[in-house]
Design a protein around this motif. Structure first.
Motif, PDB file in Angstrom:
ATOM      1  N   LYS A   1     -11.464-122.979 -49.433  1.00  0.00           N
ATOM      2  CA  LYS A   1     -10.698-124.050 -49.539  1.00  0.00           C
ATOM      3  C   LYS A   1      -9.447-123.760 -48.261  1.00  0.00           C
ATOM      4  O   LYS A   1      -9.228-122.904 -47.761  1.00  0.00           O
ATOM      5  CB  LYS A   1      -9.668-123.799 -50.752  1.00  0.00           C
ATOM      6  N   THR A   2      -9.165-124.812 -47.842  1.00  0.00           N
ATOM      7  CA  THR A   2      -8.169-124.819 -46.720  1.00  0.00           C
ATOM      8  C   THR A   2      -6.982-125.871 -47.067  1.00  0.00           C
ATOM      9  O   THR A   2      -6.891-126.754 -47.820  1.00  0.00           O
ATOM     10  CB  THR A   2      -8.820-125.076 -45.163  1.00  0.00           C
ATOM     11  N   CYS A   3      -5.836-125.656 -46.182  1.00  0.00           N
ATOM     12  CA  CYS A   3      -4.821-126.622 -46.221  1.00  0.00           C
ATOM     13  C   CYS A   3      -4.831-127.053 -44.766  1.00  0.00           C
ATOM     14  O   CYS A   3      -5.567-126.880 -43.937  1.00  0.00           O
ATOM     15  CB  CYS A   3      -3.395-126.100 -46.563  1.00  0.00           C
ATOM     16  N   VAL A   4      -4.153-128.186 -44.588  1.00  0.00           N
ATOM     17  CA  VAL A   4      -4.058-128.989 -43.331  1.00  0.00           C
ATOM     18  C   VAL A   4      -3.456-127.915 -42.081  1.00  0.00           C
ATOM     19  O   VAL A   4      -3.925-128.171 -40.985  1.00  0.00           O
ATOM     20  CB  VAL A   4      -3.131-130.187 -43.403  1.00  0.00           C
ATOM     21  N   GLY A   5      -2.556-127.018 -42.340  1.00  0.00           N
ATOM     22  CA  GLY A   5      -2.149-125.960 -41.188  1.00  0.00           C
ATOM     23  C   GLY A   5      -1.500-126.685 -39.980  1.00  0.00           C
ATOM     24  O   GLY A   5      -0.720-127.909 -40.057  1.00  0.00           O
TER      25      GLY A   5
ATOM     26  N   CYS B   1       0.558-130.039 -40.370  1.00  0.00           N
ATOM     27  CA  CYS B   1       1.989-129.759 -41.217  1.00  0.00           C
ATOM     28  C   CYS B   1       3.182-129.245 -40.592  1.00  0.00           C
ATOM     29  O   CYS B   1       2.802-128.701 -39.585  1.00  0.00           O
ATOM     30  CB  CYS B   1       1.291-128.493 -42.281  1.00  0.00           C
ATOM     31  N   ARG B   2       4.123-129.631 -40.994  1.00  0.00           N
ATOM     32  CA  ARG B   2       5.414-129.085 -40.255  1.00  0.00           C
ATOM     33  C   ARG B   2       5.613-127.781 -40.390  1.00  0.00           C
ATOM     34  O   ARG B   2       6.622-127.131 -39.671  1.00  0.00           O
ATOM     35  CB  ARG B   2       6.490-130.196 -40.485  1.00  0.00           C
ATOM     36  N   PHE B   3       5.295-126.820 -41.348  1.00  0.00           N
ATOM     37  CA  PHE B   3       5.334-125.724 -41.581  1.00  0.00           C
ATOM     38  C   PHE B   3       4.257-124.965 -41.177  1.00  0.00           C
ATOM     39  O   PHE B   3       4.291-123.525 -41.209  1.00  0.00           O
ATOM     40  CB  PHE B   3       5.640-125.258 -43.025  1.00  0.00           C
ATOM     41  N   GLY B   4       3.170-125.431 -40.792  1.00  0.00           N
ATOM     42  CA  GLY B   4       1.889-124.599 -40.424  1.00  0.00           C
ATOM     43  C   GLY B   4       2.174-123.873 -39.268  1.00  0.00           C
ATOM     44  O   GLY B   4       2.974-123.954 -38.229  1.00  0.00           O
ATOM     45  N   THR B   5       1.794-122.462 -39.488  1.00  0.00           N
ATOM     46  CA  THR B   5       1.907-121.469 -38.360  1.00  0.00           C
ATOM     47  C   THR B   5       0.444-121.321 -37.388  1.00  0.00           C
ATOM     48  O   THR B   5       0.413-120.685 -36.343  1.00  0.00           O
ATOM     49  CB  THR B   5       2.164-120.153 -38.985  1.00  0.00           C
ATOM     50  N   GLN B   6      -0.699-121.527 -38.286  1.00  0.00           N
ATOM     51  CA  GLN B   6      -1.979-121.177 -37.443  1.00  0.00           C
ATOM     52  C   GLN B   6      -2.698-122.445 -37.811  1.00  0.00           C
ATOM     53  O   GLN B   6      -2.588-123.103 -38.959  1.00  0.00           O
ATOM     54  CB  GLN B   6      -2.528-119.858 -37.800  1.00  0.00           C
ATOM     55  N   ASP B   7      -4.153-122.686 -37.180  1.00  0.00           N
ATOM     56  CA  ASP B   7      -5.053-123.695 -37.729  1.00  0.00           C
ATOM     57  C   ASP B   7      -5.889-122.954 -38.761  1.00  0.00           C
ATOM     58  O   ASP B   7      -7.092-122.711 -38.501  1.00  0.00           O
ATOM     59  CB  ASP B   7      -5.916-123.871 -36.593  1.00  0.00           C
ATOM     60  N   SER B   8      -5.130-123.303 -39.948  1.00  0.00           N
ATOM     61  CA  SER B   8      -5.933-122.778 -41.065  1.00  0.00           C
ATOM     62  C   SER B   8      -7.118-123.698 -41.428  1.00  0.00           C
ATOM     63  O   SER B   8      -8.169-122.987 -41.840  1.00  0.00           O
ATOM     64  CB  SER B   8      -5.078-122.694 -42.392  1.00  0.00           C
ATOM     65  N   THR B   9      -7.071-124.870 -41.199  1.00  0.00           N
ATOM     66  CA  THR B   9      -8.472-125.516 -41.591  1.00  0.00           C
ATOM     67  C   THR B   9      -9.426-125.311 -40.460  1.00  0.00           C
ATOM     68  O   THR B   9     -10.377-125.064 -41.089  1.00  0.00           O
ATOM     69  CB  THR B   9      -7.864-127.274 -41.278  1.00  0.00           C
ATOM     70  N   GLY B  10      -9.154-125.137 -39.408  1.00  0.00           N
ATOM     71  CA  GLY B  10     -10.250-124.830 -38.397  1.00  0.00           C
ATOM     72  C   GLY B  10     -10.864-123.351 -38.640  1.00  0.00           C
ATOM     73  O   GLY B  10     -11.969-123.094 -38.722  1.00  0.00           O
ATOM     74  N   LEU B  11      -9.930-122.368 -39.274  1.00  0.00           N
ATOM     75  CA  LEU B  11     -10.308-121.099 -39.312  1.00  0.00           C
ATOM     76  C   LEU B  11     -11.275-121.173 -40.583  1.00  0.00           C
ATOM     77  O   LEU B  11     -12.373-120.524 -40.727  1.00  0.00           O
ATOM     78  CB  LEU B  11      -9.266-120.147 -39.765  1.00  0.00           C
ATOM     79  N   GLY B  12     -10.657-121.915 -41.526  1.00  0.00           N
ATOM     80  CA  GLY B  12     -11.408-122.083 -42.791  1.00  0.00           C
ATOM     81  C   GLY B  12     -13.013-122.724 -42.521  1.00  0.00           C
ATOM     82  O   GLY B  12     -14.059-122.003 -43.148  1.00  0.00           O
ATOM     83  N   VAL B  13     -13.242-123.592 -41.758  1.00  0.00           N
ATOM     84  CA  VAL B  13     -14.358-124.244 -41.404  1.00  0.00           C
ATOM     85  C   VAL B  13     -15.130-123.180 -40.721  1.00  0.00           C
ATOM     86  O   VAL B  13     -16.403-123.055 -41.039  1.00  0.00           O
ATOM     87  CB  VAL B  13     -14.018-125.537 -40.694  1.00  0.00           C
TER      88      VAL B  13
ATOM     89  N   GLY C   1      -8.560-113.980 -49.272  1.00  0.00           N
ATOM     90  CA  GLY C   1      -7.877-115.182 -49.007  1.00  0.00           C
ATOM     91  C   GLY C   1      -7.140-114.821 -47.627  1.00  0.00           C
ATOM     92  O   GLY C   1      -6.754-113.518 -47.264  1.00  0.00           O
ATOM     93  N   VAL C   2      -6.635-115.667 -47.115  1.00  0.00           N
ATOM     94  CA  VAL C   2      -6.015-115.751 -45.643  1.00  0.00           C
ATOM     95  C   VAL C   2      -4.625-116.418 -45.907  1.00  0.00           C
ATOM     96  O   VAL C   2      -4.569-117.714 -46.183  1.00  0.00           O
ATOM     97  CB  VAL C   2      -6.665-116.264 -44.243  1.00  0.00           C
ATOM     98  N   ILE C   3      -3.457-115.684 -45.482  1.00  0.00           N
ATOM     99  CA  ILE C   3      -2.297-116.401 -45.458  1.00  0.00           C
ATOM    100  C   ILE C   3      -1.868-116.117 -43.950  1.00  0.00           C
ATOM    101  O   ILE C   3      -1.498-115.084 -43.253  1.00  0.00           O
ATOM    102  CB  ILE C   3      -1.273-115.573 -46.152  1.00  0.00           C
ATOM    103  N   CYS C   4      -1.739-117.395 -43.330  1.00  0.00           N
ATOM    104  CA  CYS C   4      -1.276-117.407 -42.054  1.00  0.00           C
ATOM    105  C   CYS C   4      -0.160-117.273 -41.774  1.00  0.00           C
ATOM    106  O   CYS C   4       0.947-117.665 -42.625  1.00  0.00           O
ATOM    107  CB  CYS C   4      -1.698-118.868 -41.216  1.00  0.00           C
ATOM    108  N   VAL C   5       0.463-116.435 -40.827  1.00  0.00           N
ATOM    109  CA  VAL C   5       2.009-116.314 -40.512  1.00  0.00           C
ATOM    110  C   VAL C   5       2.081-116.439 -39.076  1.00  0.00           C
ATOM    111  O   VAL C   5       1.101-116.489 -38.287  1.00  0.00           O
ATOM    112  CB  VAL C   5       2.361-114.819 -41.085  1.00  0.00           C
ATOM    113  N   ASP C   6       3.265-116.453 -38.623  1.00  0.00           N
ATOM    114  CA  ASP C   6       3.559-116.551 -37.127  1.00  0.00           C
ATOM    115  C   ASP C   6       3.107-115.577 -36.126  1.00  0.00           C
ATOM    116  O   ASP C   6       2.254-115.912 -35.211  1.00  0.00           O
ATOM    117  CB  ASP C   6       5.032-116.501 -36.999  1.00  0.00           C
TER     118      ASP C   6
END
Ligand code: SRM
Ligand SMILES: Cc1cc2nc3c(=O)[nH]c(=O)nc-3n(C[C@H](O)[C@H](O)[C@H](O)COP(=O)(O)OP(=O)(O)OC[C@H]3O[C@@H](n4cnc5c(N)ncnc54)[C@H](O)[C@@H]3O)c2cc1C
Ligand code: SF4
Ligand code: FES
Lengths: 127, 844
Positions: free
Chosen positions: B661-665, B669-681, B716-721
């Motif tokens: 599962k991914t979020c938009v990242g 997303c205005r809060f996104g820190t990394q490309d969570s969608t790309g990493l999830g794929v 699970g991966v939580i992206c941070v700055d």
């Protein structure tokens, strides 16, 4: 073969440890019932109505071990020889599915015609 | 002895008997049953009949079963002759050999032979035996294709073997294996092709069949089970090889067809006698014509045909009683048979009915060190079947118990240990038997531990089986002495011994836990389910619905690329590659990488829903679409359509990677820190298709707001700055568990490497059906961390093993099915419609 036994083809059609299904329909196409024919790993054949006595799970899709099949829906163990549920639970005790008399002759499988056509003979316990 | 013979009897067949002319008995078939019948008749009344025997083979009667040792070079033909020329002469029998009978005139009471010779009879005896069955494949008539029935066949095989080269034997039954053995002793390179998965499946169960196969392979034969012959290949009119239906080709200089026999009934049929599978006879071996009798493999008695000699002897006695009107003419009532394989050095015995279940109880004993497998089947207090491999000394005793059908309840406990133990008056209480052992009696053969040592170790505080295994190693290897050690615990500790194992065994079929089974598979290099069951002394012949899937997974994990998945050990969903529903239909979930989709995929799904009338389509909790209500027959067509739009299986059914599962990242997303969608794929592309102990879910959230719910996922991966927090062991489901922080990394590459390593550690260590949450609870987070990070090479090594395994796994199971693989799993066998004339149509 004519008469009491219905020829349903060569034994090689069902791999050991597997089952295959045989829908039985009325002339108008409505289903009377579906029969599951099992081939055990020690090379015996059994036929049962393909309906678990618990909640009608398709027994043909279960794992076969010894001469028992484990229903794919909730894992009841059903005897392939008698159709009885083998568990000790209150619901399982006495529950059973009709068996269809089967014989193997010269590499072909035969089912008792009257049972196939819906007059399924009750299993050992019910009898 | 190979030239046609026409022996003139010394006595004149027209001799008078008490002034009356002797009755003329003509026997068709100079084989084992025909001649034995004559011997039995002569023993009762030496002068009643003037006897003529016709034999198609140009020789005297010999012991056909000994053709195997002749082929193997262990016997010569003259050593296997049963009735030499002198026997015919002494008994005034006219032998017409090398001349087959081709017609019977029942009205005139004569037979006509191929040579034109006509012989009148008063009584006729048909003993024509069987014909080898030839499978109707192209090339079956090529020179070099032989059967295994008579001396001529053996001569052909011996001649071929003298030239050396390769032999293919089609048929892994008794006859085929004896042929293969003989040819291999004569130096040929032998391949056995057997249609069924188990050798000698009519006599053996899976366990014994597997042991036999392993032994024959160790002797240099190639055994191909589950192999179907498509064609016999030829060159210049001579056989050159065999092609299987799966395309494999095996070169051959000779092909032996040993796929079965058919009663030789042509002569009887053309004479108008009642013939079904065999020539129908009554209990006195009389056919539908009272002047004609029949005996041996050619007959069918009470519905049964036999292919072994023991029943023939009983038939011959009944026949002779009737033919001489003996007072004691009881008639033949049928036979129970037993089988032994005549391959030197392989001891194998089988008798009766060994299909288990219902009232029938299996008693299994295995001794891996000695390569022993014994199974007896008891029903209603009686022995009904036995399979012995490795030691057949008790075969005769079991067979006797079986035939007599006596109540064996009194010796039930000791039955499996054989005659000496069961009838030797040995104490049946196992504890008493163990108590009687001396202190230096060996308890554990594998580790050489004596009874004294085990008792000392129990007295020293080892109060459970696991503790004993841990301290003095008794029962820690093959486990066959587990019962003995438990008896010693009970004897030594008395009431203090709870009898409980600290950890539950894998299932009722074994005394080992999941962990022990996993360890043994790796340490002993076990490679197949029947081998694990043998080496670890399974107490059932073929396991149960709990252990089979577990063993299948453990082997698959231990032997990537080598182990051949056992479909029969897979739960229905994994066998059908779809989720079974309560009404028996299936749901289909195509993969949507990281939860992303596009118009082409959506259109294909919409089309499938309409085309197959799927009653529902639903967005799942795993960010993809689930199509419900598909019939098993339609699955391959549904998959073909989804494949065409580029979609593969989503494994929503598997103990395998489910979703990422991914979020938009950071892309949107205005809060996104990394490309969570790309990493999830990317992670999903790396991990899809892998089999695991249980299902495995991943999520990648673009920031600590965690919209992808990464903290209740297995990984699970939580992206941070500053990078990526890697979380493990989360579970939604039945027992909620939040993840633990495993580590923090700076780059996507590292995140993916740790992900692969963590999955591999889980794959290698967890028990079947244990998700990451209970696994981590059991072993502790620290243990997981230390396995990954103590050794700086560990992550890379685990990840490498994961990628290696993935190289065999990432292959869409739907595509294979859509292309026609395993079609029988999806098709009905046939369909029955009782009207108009109760006939059936094939659904195919
Ligand atoms: C389809 C779906 C529900 C939905 O409509 O959203 C679903 C459906 C089923 N879930 Fe689920 N689960 C679905 C998401 C979830 C989630 C949410 C998630 O993945 O984010 C959870 C909780 C998260 C988790 O797993 O930790 C979830 C926890 C379970 C569990 C409990 C697992 C546990 O460890 O306690 C089971 C039972 C099991 O696996 O033994 C289960 C089992 C099932 C089964 C396979 C029940 C069964 O054995 O037949 C259902 C199959 C239905 C089918 O035919 O497709 N499902 N299931 C979801 C499919 C996701 C997908 O795209 O593959
Ligand atoms: C290689 C081999 C190994 C075997 N091993 C074993 C074993 O270990 N244990 C066991 O129990 N059994 C074994 N068998 C089976 C056993 O040999 C048979 O069960 C037995 O020989 C059957 O006897 P029968 O008289 O019915 O047939 P046969 O012995 O085959 O005799 C029939 C004879 O009739 C002749 N005949 C046929 N038609 C005509 C005709 N029209 N006119 C004239 N003659 C005709 C045939 O040529 C043949 O010689 C083995 C068989 C083979 C081939
Ligand atoms: S929550 Fe229960 S009912 Fe709903 S899909 Fe999951 S398993 Fe089925
Ligand atoms: S329907 Fe078979 S176990 Fe429930």
């Amino acid at each position: 073969m004519i008469g009491d036994w219905l020829d349903i083809g060569p034994v090689g059609q069902i791999a050991p440890g597997n089952a295959r299904t045989l829908p039985v329909r009325r002339g108008d196409g409505t289903l009377i019932h579906e029969i599951a024919i099992f081939h055990t790993s020690d090379n015996r054949f059994h036929a049962l109505v393909n309906r678990c006595p618990h909640k009608a799970g398709p027994l043909s899709q279960g794992i076969v071990h010894g001469s028992v099949v484990t229903c794919p829906l909730h894992s009841w163990n059903i005897s392939l020889k008698t159709g009885e549920a083998l568990g000790e639970g209150a619901e399982e005790r006495g529950a059973c599915v009709p068996i269809i008399p089967l014989k193997v002759d010269a590499g072909r499988i035969y089912l008792l015609r009257s049972a196939v056509m819906g007059g399924a003979t009750p299993s050992a316990r019910a009898a | 002895m190979n030239a046609p013979m026409n022996l003139k009897p010394r006595m004149n067949p027209g001799d008078q008997r008490d002034g009356a002319i002797r009755e003329k008995l003509v026997v068709v078939g100079n084989g084992m049953a025909g001649c034995r019948a004559v011997e039995e008749i002569l023993a009762r009344d030496g002068v009643r009949y003037a006897i003529t025997i016709f034999g198609a083979e140009p020789r005297v009667n010999y012991n056909r079963i000994m053709l195997s040792p002749v082929l193997a070079g262990e016997k010569r033909f003259d050593e296997i002759v049963i009735n030499p020329v002198a026997w015919y002469e002494d008994n005034a029998i006219t032998l017409v050999s090398g001349d087959a009978v081709v017609a019977i005139d029942r009205a005139a009471k004569t037979v006509t032979a191929a040579s034109g010779r006509v012989e009148p009879y008063d009584r006729l005896l048909l003993a024509t035996g069987s014909d080898p069955f030839i499978i109707p494949v192209p090339g079956k008539d090529l020179a070099g294709v032989v059967t295994f029935r008579d001396l001529d066949d053996v001569d052909k095989m011996v001649a071929a073997a003298e030239k050396g080269g390769a032999a293919v034997v089609i048929g892994g039954g008794l006859l085929g294996l004896e042929a293969a053995h003989g040819l291999s002793l004569r130096g040929m390179n032998v391949t056995v092709i057997h249609l069924m998965p188990t050798l000698m499946e009519r006599q053996l169960d899976e366990a014994a069949g597997w042991l036999l196969k392993a032994e024959l392979e160790a002797r240099g034969q190639t055994i191909l089970t589950g192999a179907d012959t498509a064609e016999i290949l030829g060159a210049d009119g001579h056989v050159a090889g065999v092609r299987l239906k799966d395309g494999r080709e095996i070169p051959a200089d000779i092909v032996v067809m040993a796929v079965g026999i058919r009663p030789a009934t042509a002569l009887a049929k053309s004479a108008g006698l009642a013939v079904e599978r065999g020539i129908v006879v009554d209990d006195h071996m009389v056919t539908s014509d009272p002047a004609i009798m029949a005996v041996g493999e050619c007959v069918q008695h009470r519905g049964a045909c036999y292919g072994l000699v023991a029943p023939l002897w009983d038939m011959c006695r009944a026949l002779a009683d009737a033919a001489t009107e003996a007072d004691s003419a009881k008639g033949y009532t049928g036979s129970v048979t037993s089988t032994k394989l005549k391959v030197s050095g392989i001891d194998l015995f089988s008798a009766g009915d060994f299909s288990g279940g219902d009232g029938a109880e299996d008693i299994v004993m295995r001794d891996a060190a000695r390569g022993l497998y014994k199974r007896v089947v008891v029903k209603d207090g009686r022995l009904v079947g036995a399979v012995l491999y490795g030691d057949t000394a008790d075969g005769g005793w079991y067979f006797d118990l079986l035939k007599r059908g006596e109540d064996i309840s009194a010796i039930r406990e000791a039955l499996i240990f054989g005659q000496a133990f069961a009838s030797g008056g040995t104490q049946l209480d196992p504890n008493a038997a163990v108590a009687a052992l001396s202190d230096d009696a060996e308890i554990c053969g594998c580790n050489g531990v004596s009874k004294g040592t085990v008792v000392a170790c129990i007295n020293g505080g080892a109060a459970t089986l696991d503790a004993v295994r841990g301290t003095c190693k008794a029962s820690a290897s093959c486990g066959s002495c587990t019962g003995l050690v438990e008896s010693l615990l009970a004897l030594t500790l008395g009431d203090e011994y709870g009898g409980e194992r600290a950890e539950k065994t894998l299932c009722k079929c074994t005394s080992f836990t999941h962990g022990e089974v996993r360890r043994h598979i790796v340490e002993k290099g076990l490679r197949a389910i029947p081998q694990v069951m043998q080496e670890l002394h399974w107490s059932t012949p073929d396991g149960c619905a709990s252990c089979r899937p577990a063993l299948n997974y453990y082997l698959l994990c231990a032997l990537p690329g080598e182990y051949v998945d056992d479909q029969q050990s897979r739960f229905v969903n994994e066998r059908m590659h779809a989720n079974i529903q309560k009404d028996g239909t299936y749901s289909v979930v195509p993969r949507m990488w990281g939860g992303l989709t596009n118009p082409r995929e959506l259109r294909a799904i919409a089309d499938v829903v309409e085309k197959f009338n799927a009653p529902m389509v639903k967005v799942t909790g795993g960010q993809r679409l689930d199509i419900f209500g598909i019939k098993k027959e339609d699955l391959p067509a549904v998959w073909a359509d989804l494949n065409a739009a580029g979609m593969v299986s989503g494994h929503a059914y598997g103990k395998s990677l489910r979703t990422v599962k991914t979020c938009v990242g950071s892309e949107w997303c205005r809060f996104g820190t990394q490309d969570s969608t790309g990493l999830g794929v990317k992670i999903e592309h790396m991990t899809w298709g892998s089999w695991m102990p249980h299902k495995f879910k991943i999520a990648v959230s673009g920031c600590p707001r965690n919209c992808a719910e990464a903290t209740i996922k297995d990984f699970g991966v939580i992206c941070v700055d500053s990078g990526y927090e890697l979380m493990v062991g989360g579970n939604g489901g039945i027992k909620l568990r939040g993840t633990d922080l495993l580590c923090k990394v700076a780059t996507e590459v590292e995140a993916m490497e740790v992900c692969a390593a963590f999955i591999q550690l889980y794959r290698e260590q967890a028990y079947y059906l244990e998700r990451t949450a209970p696994w981590i609870e059991r072993v502790g987070l620290e243990a997981v961390k230390s396995a990954l990070f103590d050794d700086p090479e560990a992550v890379a090594a685990l990840a490498r093993r994961f990628h290696f395994s993935q190289s065999f796994m990432q292959d869409d199971p739907w595509a294979k099915r859509a292309a026609g693989a395993d079609a029988q799993l999806h098709q009905h066998l046939a369909e029955v419609r009782p009207f108009p004339a109760a006939q059936m149509e094939s659904a195919k």
